[in-house]
Design an enzyme around this catalytic site. Structure first.
Site, PDB file in Angstrom:
ATOM      1  N   TYR A   2      35.652  50.767  44.724  1.00  0.00           N
ATOM      2  CA  TYR A   2      33.994  51.274  45.402  1.00  0.00           C
ATOM      3  C   TYR A   2      33.898  50.954  46.651  1.00  0.00           C
ATOM      4  O   TYR A   2      33.308  51.487  46.869  1.00  0.00           O
ATOM      5  CB  TYR A   2      33.473  50.486  43.828  1.00  0.00           C
ATOM      6  CG  TYR A   2      33.905  48.944  44.165  1.00  0.00           C
ATOM      7  CD1 TYR A   2      32.749  48.510  45.064  1.00  0.00           C
ATOM      8  CD2 TYR A   2      34.195  48.205  43.322  1.00  0.00           C
ATOM      9  CE1 TYR A   2      32.312  46.776  45.126  1.00  0.00           C
ATOM     10  CE2 TYR A   2      34.049  46.781  43.151  1.00  0.00           C
ATOM     11  CZ  TYR A   2      33.151  46.228  44.392  1.00  0.00           C
ATOM     12  OH  TYR A   2      32.480  45.051  44.519  1.00  0.00           O
ATOM     13  N   GLU A   3      34.905  50.191  47.521  1.00  0.00           N
ATOM     14  CA  GLU A   3      34.394  50.412  49.224  1.00  0.00           C
ATOM     15  C   GLU A   3      34.938  51.440  49.381  1.00  0.00           C
ATOM     16  O   GLU A   3      34.498  51.873  50.783  1.00  0.00           O
ATOM     17  CB  GLU A   3      34.772  48.766  49.720  1.00  0.00           C
ATOM     18  CG  GLU A   3      34.302  47.470  48.608  1.00  0.00           C
ATOM     19  CD  GLU A   3      35.422  46.456  49.684  1.00  0.00           C
ATOM     20  OE1 GLU A   3      34.792  45.764  50.197  1.00  0.00           O
ATOM     21  OE2 GLU A   3      36.076  45.705  48.725  1.00  0.00           O
ATOM     22  N   ALA A  58      35.516  38.701  38.534  1.00  0.00           N
ATOM     23  CA  ALA A  58      34.406  38.640  37.228  1.00  0.00           C
ATOM     24  C   ALA A  58      35.467  39.764  36.641  1.00  0.00           C
ATOM     25  O   ALA A  58      35.101  41.033  36.988  1.00  0.00           O
ATOM     26  CB  ALA A  58      33.584  38.591  37.738  1.00  0.00           C
ATOM     27  N   ASN A 116      29.417  38.490  32.360  1.00  0.00           N
ATOM     28  CA  ASN A 116      28.203  38.809  30.916  1.00  0.00           C
ATOM     29  C   ASN A 116      29.265  39.652  29.982  1.00  0.00           C
ATOM     30  O   ASN A 116      29.981  40.399  29.999  1.00  0.00           O
ATOM     31  CB  ASN A 116      27.651  40.289  31.503  1.00  0.00           C
ATOM     32  CG  ASN A 116      28.429  41.497  32.781  1.00  0.00           C
ATOM     33  OD1 ASN A 116      28.798  41.303  33.256  1.00  0.00           O
ATOM     34  ND2 ASN A 116      29.062  42.218  31.915  1.00  0.00           N
ATOM     35  N   SER A 124      34.476  38.441  42.578  1.00  0.00           N
ATOM     36  CA  SER A 124      33.486  38.188  42.893  1.00  0.00           C
ATOM     37  C   SER A 124      32.993  36.767  42.870  1.00  0.00           C
ATOM     38  O   SER A 124      32.721  35.815  41.758  1.00  0.00           O
ATOM     39  CB  SER A 124      32.724  39.137  42.070  1.00  0.00           C
ATOM     40  OG  SER A 124      33.045  39.726  42.417  1.00  0.00           O
ATOM     41  N   HIS A 153      38.142  46.718  47.552  1.00  0.00           N
ATOM     42  CA  HIS A 153      38.279  47.892  46.312  1.00  0.00           C
ATOM     43  C   HIS A 153      38.405  48.825  45.939  1.00  0.00           C
ATOM     44  O   HIS A 153      37.357  49.307  47.471  1.00  0.00           O
ATOM     45  CB  HIS A 153      36.616  46.353  45.466  1.00  0.00           C
ATOM     46  CG  HIS A 153      36.191  45.611  45.139  1.00  0.00           C
ATOM     47  ND1 HIS A 153      35.701  44.523  46.790  1.00  0.00           N
ATOM     48  CD2 HIS A 153      37.224  44.871  44.078  1.00  0.00           C
ATOM     49  CE1 HIS A 153      35.928  43.304  45.596  1.00  0.00           C
ATOM     50  NE2 HIS A 153      36.150  44.365  44.150  1.00  0.00           N
ATOM     51  N   HIS A 165      32.226  38.245  48.848  1.00  0.00           N
ATOM     52  CA  HIS A 165      33.423  38.582  49.352  1.00  0.00           C
ATOM     53  C   HIS A 165      33.631  37.774  51.252  1.00  0.00           C
ATOM     54  O   HIS A 165      32.873  38.651  52.061  1.00  0.00           O
ATOM     55  CB  HIS A 165      34.319  39.593  49.325  1.00  0.00           C
ATOM     56  CG  HIS A 165      34.035  40.031  47.880  1.00  0.00           C
ATOM     57  ND1 HIS A 165      35.409  39.795  47.149  1.00  0.00           N
ATOM     58  CD2 HIS A 165      33.036  40.691  46.654  1.00  0.00           C
ATOM     59  CE1 HIS A 165      35.370  40.311  45.506  1.00  0.00           C
ATOM     60  NE2 HIS A 165      34.452  40.838  45.752  1.00  0.00           N
ATOM     61  N   HIS A 171      24.895  43.202  40.737  1.00  0.00           N
ATOM     62  CA  HIS A 171      26.210  42.459  41.074  1.00  0.00           C
ATOM     63  C   HIS A 171      25.840  41.291  41.533  1.00  0.00           C
ATOM     64  O   HIS A 171      26.299  40.511  41.604  1.00  0.00           O
ATOM     65  CB  HIS A 171      26.628  44.034  42.346  1.00  0.00           C
ATOM     66  CG  HIS A 171      27.520  42.834  43.321  1.00  0.00           C
ATOM     67  ND1 HIS A 171      28.344  43.251  42.524  1.00  0.00           N
ATOM     68  CD2 HIS A 171      27.296  42.220  44.683  1.00  0.00           C
ATOM     69  CE1 HIS A 171      29.536  42.338  43.595  1.00  0.00           C
ATOM     70  NE2 HIS A 171      28.693  41.757  45.316  1.00  0.00           N
ATOM     71  N   MET A 190      36.412  45.845  38.004  1.00  0.00           N
ATOM     72  CA  MET A 190      36.695  46.944  39.353  1.00  0.00           C
ATOM     73  C   MET A 190      37.745  46.345  39.987  1.00  0.00           C
ATOM     74  O   MET A 190      37.830  46.614  41.344  1.00  0.00           O
ATOM     75  CB  MET A 190      35.401  47.341  39.422  1.00  0.00           C
ATOM     76  CG  MET A 190      34.929  47.740  38.590  1.00  0.00           C
ATOM     77  SD  MET A 190      33.098  47.684  39.746  1.00  0.00           S
ATOM     78  CE  MET A 190      32.030  47.484  38.602  1.00  0.00           C
ATOM     79  N   SER A 191      38.912  45.628  39.013  1.00  0.00           N
ATOM     80  CA  SER A 191      40.361  44.931  40.603  1.00  0.00           C
ATOM     81  C   SER A 191      41.226  44.659  39.478  1.00  0.00           C
ATOM     82  O   SER A 191      41.897  45.285  38.765  1.00  0.00           O
ATOM     83  CB  SER A 191      39.488  43.840  41.471  1.00  0.00           C
ATOM     84  OG  SER A 191      39.135  42.673  40.814  1.00  0.00           O
TER      85      SER A 191
END
Ligand code: HPA
Length: 275
Positions: free
Chosen positions: A91-92, A119, A240, A36, A89, A67, A251, A216-217
Site C-alpha cells: 500500500y506504500e 498487526a 481490532n 506496525s 508494504h 515503521h 491506522h 496488509m502484509s
C-alpha cells in the site's frame, strides 16, 4: 505455477549483507520482522547494535509511521536475534521485490529461521483485541500478476509452492507455549493490499472463505522465505475485531492497540528465539 527466487535479484543483497557483517560480527541464526506498533516493544539498551536501512546498498527506505526502518541486534535474555523494525508494504506503492528485501537479505546472511509479525484485524468471532494468532495457513489476496524481479516462474509444475505454513519450528513453539501456559490462538491469515480497512461485505466474505485474521502484509515475505528454505512462524497481534472494523478503524488506533499488547507478543517471540 511453481515459483522460485531470481538469483540476480538475490545477488543484489550481497553488498548489504557484507555491510551488516562488518557491523555485527556474530550474525544470529534467527530474524524477526516487527510489524506496525510491535517494533516499539523492542526497547534498545546500550548494548543493542542498530543499523539504519538507509545505509544499506540496494535496500529500500521506509516511510509509514510506526515503521522505523532499522535493524537491531537484539538480546532476548539468552540468545540474540536480528530484529527488522520496519517493513515494506504494497500500500506504500512498493514492488514485490522491495517487499521481499528483508527476506532476501537474511537469506544471504545465512539465517535459517524467521518470525514474521504483524498487526491484524480479528475476523474469528472468538478472537479478542490483544490475542496472538499463530498462522496455520494463509490466503494470498495480493494477486500479484506480474512477478517482478524477485520471483520467477520456475517451471510448469502446478504444485503449490507454499502450502501449509506449519513448520516443525512452529510445532516446537506451540509445544513450548502450552508447556509454559502462554495462551495463543491458531488461524488463517488473509493478506490483502489495503490501504483501506475492510468493508462489511469484505469481512463477511473473508470469514466465509475461512480466514480468521486480516492484514496488509506478511504473505509475500512468507512465500519468499518458504521458497528460500527459511523456516518461518507467522504471528498476528489482533489489534481490532471485525465488529470494530465495521465501525471504521484508523491506522493510529491500530498502532496504539499494538503498542498496548506488544509485551504479550514479545514474550512469545522470546520463547521462539530461545527454543
Ligand atoms: N484490516 C486490515 N489490516 C489490519 C487491520 C484490519 O482490520 N488491523 C490491523 N491491520
Amino acid at each position: 505455477m511453481k515459483l522460485d527466487m531470481n538469483s540476480k535479484y538475490l545477488k543484489k543483497f550481497t553488498s548489504a549483507a557484507n555491510q551488516v557483517r562488518n557491523i555485527i560480527s556474530d550474525i544470529p541464526d534467527i530474524a524477526i520482522i516487527a510489524g506496525s506498533g510491535i517494533a516499539a516493544s523492542f526497547e534498545k539498551n546500550k548494548n543493542t547494535q542498530t543499523l539504519n536501512y538507509n545505509i544499506l546498498e540496494n535496500f529500500p527506505k521506509t516511510s509509514v509511521e510506526g515503521h522505523h526502518g532499522e535493524m537491531l541486534h537484539y538480546d532476548f535474555d539468552g540468545k540474540n536475534a536480528l530484529v527488522f523494525s520496519g517493513r515494506f508494504h504494497y500500500y506504500e506503492g512498493r514492488t514485490l521485490s522491495e517487499i521481499c528485501s528483508i527476506v532476501a537479505l537474511i537469506h544471504i546472511l545465512g539465517i535459517k529461521r524467521l518470525i514474521i509479525t504483524n498487526a491484524a484485524g480479528g475476523l474469528n468471532p472468538k478472537f479478542q483485541v490483544g490475542d496472538i494468532m499463530l498462522f496455520n495457513d494463509t490466503i494470498d489476496f495480493f494477486f500479484f500478476k506480474n512477478y517482478d524481479s524477485s520471483f520467477v516462474p520456475a517451471d510448469t509444475d502446478y504444485r503449490c509452492p507454499v502450502n501449509r505454513n506449519n513448520s516443525s519450528y512452529q510445532e516446537q513453539l506451540e509445544a513450548e507455549l502450552i508447556r509454559s501456559g502462554i495462551p495463543y490462538q491458531n488461524g488463517v491469515y488473509i493478506g490483502v493490499t489495503g490501504p483501506n480497512y475492510e468493508t462489511r461485505a469484505e469481512i463477511r466474505a473473508f470469514r466465509r472463505l475461512g480466514a480468521d485474521a486480516v492484514g496488509m502484509s506478511s504473505v509475500p515475505e512468507l512465500k519468499a522465505a518458504k521458497i528460500l528454505g527459511i523456516e518461518t512462524i507467522g504471528l498476528s497481534l489482533i489489534t481490532n475485531t471485525a465488529s470494530e472494523i465495521m465501525q471504521e478503524v484508523t491506522h493510529d488506533e491500530v498502532i496504539i492497540a499494538a503498542r498496548d499488547s506488544a509485551t504479550k507478543i514479545k514474550s512469545i517471540i522470546k520463547k521462539a528465539v530461545n527454543l
